[in-house]
Design a protein around this motif. Structure first.
Motif, short mmCIF file in Angstrom:
data_model
loop_
_atom_site.label_atom_id
_atom_site.label_comp_id
_atom_site.label_asym_id
_atom_site.label_seq_id
_atom_site.Cartn_x
_atom_site.Cartn_y
_atom_site.Cartn_z
N SER A 8 0.86 -1.19 0.00
CA SER A 8 0.00 0.00 0.00
C SER A 8 0.89 1.23 0.00
O SER A 8 1.66 1.43 0.95
CB SER A 8 -0.89 0.01 1.23
N GLU A 40 -1.61 -1.33 -3.90
CA GLU A 40 -2.93 -1.43 -3.28
C GLU A 40 -3.28 -0.05 -2.71
O GLU A 40 -3.09 0.21 -1.52
CB GLU A 40 -2.95 -2.55 -2.24
N LEU A 42 -6.28 1.53 -2.62
CA LEU A 42 -7.73 1.75 -2.46
C LEU A 42 -8.02 2.94 -1.56
O LEU A 42 -8.97 3.68 -1.78
CB LEU A 42 -8.38 0.51 -1.83
N ASP A 43 -7.19 3.09 -0.54
CA ASP A 43 -7.42 4.15 0.43
C ASP A 43 -6.87 5.46 -0.14
O ASP A 43 -5.76 5.89 0.17
CB ASP A 43 -6.72 3.77 1.74
N GLN A 73 -4.92 -0.44 -7.77
CA GLN A 73 -6.32 -0.70 -7.43
C GLN A 73 -7.21 0.51 -7.68
O GLN A 73 -8.39 0.36 -7.97
CB GLN A 73 -6.42 -1.18 -5.99
N TYR A 180 -10.78 -3.96 0.59
CA TYR A 180 -9.60 -4.81 0.33
C TYR A 180 -9.99 -6.27 0.12
O TYR A 180 -9.49 -6.92 -0.81
CB TYR A 180 -8.63 -4.65 1.51
N GLN A 181 -10.87 -6.82 0.97
CA GLN A 181 -11.20 -8.26 0.91
C GLN A 181 -11.76 -8.66 -0.46
O GLN A 181 -11.58 -9.79 -0.90
CB GLN A 181 -12.21 -8.64 2.00
N VAL A 184 -8.65 -7.64 -3.40
CA VAL A 184 -7.45 -8.49 -3.42
C VAL A 184 -7.73 -9.80 -4.16
O VAL A 184 -6.90 -10.31 -4.92
CB VAL A 184 -6.93 -8.74 -1.99
N GLN A 209 -11.39 -14.37 2.16
CA GLN A 209 -10.99 -14.29 0.76
C GLN A 209 -11.31 -15.59 0.01
O GLN A 209 -11.73 -15.57 -1.15
CB GLN A 209 -9.51 -13.90 0.66
#
Ligand code: GLU
Length: 300
Positions: A8, A40, A42-43, A73, A180-181, A184, A209
Motif C-alpha cells: 500500500s 494497493e 484503495l485508500d 487498485q 480490500y477483501q 485483493v 478471501q
C-alpha cells in the motif's frame, strides 16, 4: 508459478514491508516463477503516487525486481463493480447503515483476535426501513455458518467459521470505495497469481478471501503467511517506527548489508554475512523460515 508483492503506497516502506517483500520475492525466484507488483491504493485519502514511485525505487535499490506491474487498485473500480454485481445477483449483499459507535455497542462478543464480530443489525431491514435511512450505506456480504479453511505453507491448517469469527463483512464502504477483501481476490485472479506470500497479520483475512473466491468461481492460490518482525517491546513494526523506514535504512546500510541481516533472521545465512537478493535465491527454502514472529533485538 506466479507470485506478487502488493504494498500500500501510504508512506515509505519500512523494515517489516521489506521483510515480506524479500520472502515473497525469494519464493517466486527460487521456483523460477513470475513476480508481479501491485499498488494497493484503495485508500485514496492515504495513498499517493509519489509513495508508489518511492516504493518502486526502494525495491530496485534492494534488487527485488518484478516482471510486470498490475494496474493500481485505484484504476480497477470497474472490475470490482462487476464482482460486486455478481455477488449481489446471488442475493448475498445488503446495505448497512450502522455507525462506528453502533458497531461497537452491538459487537459483543469480540472475536478472539480483536476483530469486531458484526451482529447482523442491518441484515433483516425491510425495503421501507432502508428507504427511511438518511446516509449512504456500506455494503456487506452475507456469510454462512460454515467453516472455510486451507493449509498454509508455513502455518499449516487454518480455518474459521465465518459467521462466528467475523460475521457479514464489508465489501464496499459508505464512501463508495470497494474493500480490500474483495479487491485483493479480484486482482490476484486477474494476475493469475498462484502463490500468495504475505505477512501473518493477514492470516485471518484468508478465510473471507476463500469465501469470495468460491462465490466468484475464482481459483484459490496457495498461501504462505510469514512471521512478522516485532519491535523490542513486542509491537508489530509500522510506519511509526521511522528509524526503520527505507529512508533511514538506506543511509545506514548497503543493500547487501540490509538483506544479509534479514536473511540471517530468516535462517538463510549465518549472522554477520552480507548477501545480494540474487545470492539469496540459491539458499532459500521455506523449511528454513522461522515459525514465530520475531522481536528485533538491536539488529538494525
Ligand atoms: N496491501 C496489503 C498491505 O500492504 C497487503 C495485501 C496482501 O498481500 O494481500 O498490507
Amino acid at each position: 508459478m506466479v507470485g506478487r508483492f502488493a504494498p500500500s503506497p501510504s508512506g515509505r516502506m519500512h523494515l517489516g514491508n521489506v521483510w515480506s517483500a524479500l520472502l515473497a520475492w525469494l519464493s517466486v525466484r527460487a521456483a523460477g516463477g513470475t513476480m508481479l507488483l501491485r499498488m494497493e491504493d484503495l485508500d485514496t485519502a492515504r495513498c499517493r503516487p509519489a509513495y508508489a514511485e518511492q516504493l518502486r525505487d526502494d525495491l530496485r535499490w534492494l534488487g527485488l525486481d518484478w516482471d510486470a506491474e498490475q494496474p493500481p487498485q485505484s484504476l480497477r473500480t470497474a472490475a470490482y463493480a462487476a464482482a460486486f454485481a455478481r455477488l449481489e445477483a446471488q442475493g448475498l449483499v445488503y446495505p448497512c447503515y450502522c455507525s462506528r459507535a453502533d458497531l461497537h455497542a452491538a459487537s459483543a462478543p469480540h472475536a478472539a483476535d480483536g476483530r469486531v464480530l458484526y451482529a447482523g443489525t442491518c441484515r433483516g431491514l425491510t425495503a421501507e426501513q432502508r428507504r427511511a435511512q438518511k446516509k449512504p450505506p456500506a455494503w456487506r456480504l452475507r456469510v454462512p455458518d460454515a467453516v472455510y479453511g486451507f493449509t498454509d505453507g508455513l502455518c499449516g491448517p487454518y480455518s474459521e467459521n465465518l459467521a462466528r469469527a467475523c460475521g457479514d463483512f464489508i465489501i464496499r464502504r459508505a464512501d463508495g470505495i470497494y474493500a480490500y477483501q474483495l479487491a485483493v481476490v479480484v486482482d490476484d485472479a486477474a494476475g493469475g497469481v498462484t502463490q500468495v506470500v504475505r505477512g501473518r497479520d493477514l492470516l485471518t483475512s484468508t478465510p473471507r478471501q476463500l469465501y469470495v473466491q468460491r462465490l466468484l468461481g475464482l481459483p484459490q492460490p496457495e498461501y504462505c503467511h510469514v512471521p512478522l518482525l516485532l519491535s523490542a517491546d513486542g509491537r508489530r513494526l509500522s510506519k511509526r517506527d521511522g528509524d526503520l523506514d527505507m529512508g533511514a535504512l538506506r543511509q545506514r546500510y548497503t543493500p547487501e548489508a540490509l538483506l544479509g541481516r534479514l536473511a540471517a533472521l530468516a535462517g538463510l545465512i549465518p549472522p554477520g554475512e552480507t548477501a545480494s537478493a540474487r545470492e539469496l535465491v540459491a539458499v532459500f527454502s521455506r523449511e528454513k523460515l522461522p515459525q514465530n514472529d520475531l522481536p528485533l533485538r538491536g539488529q538494525f
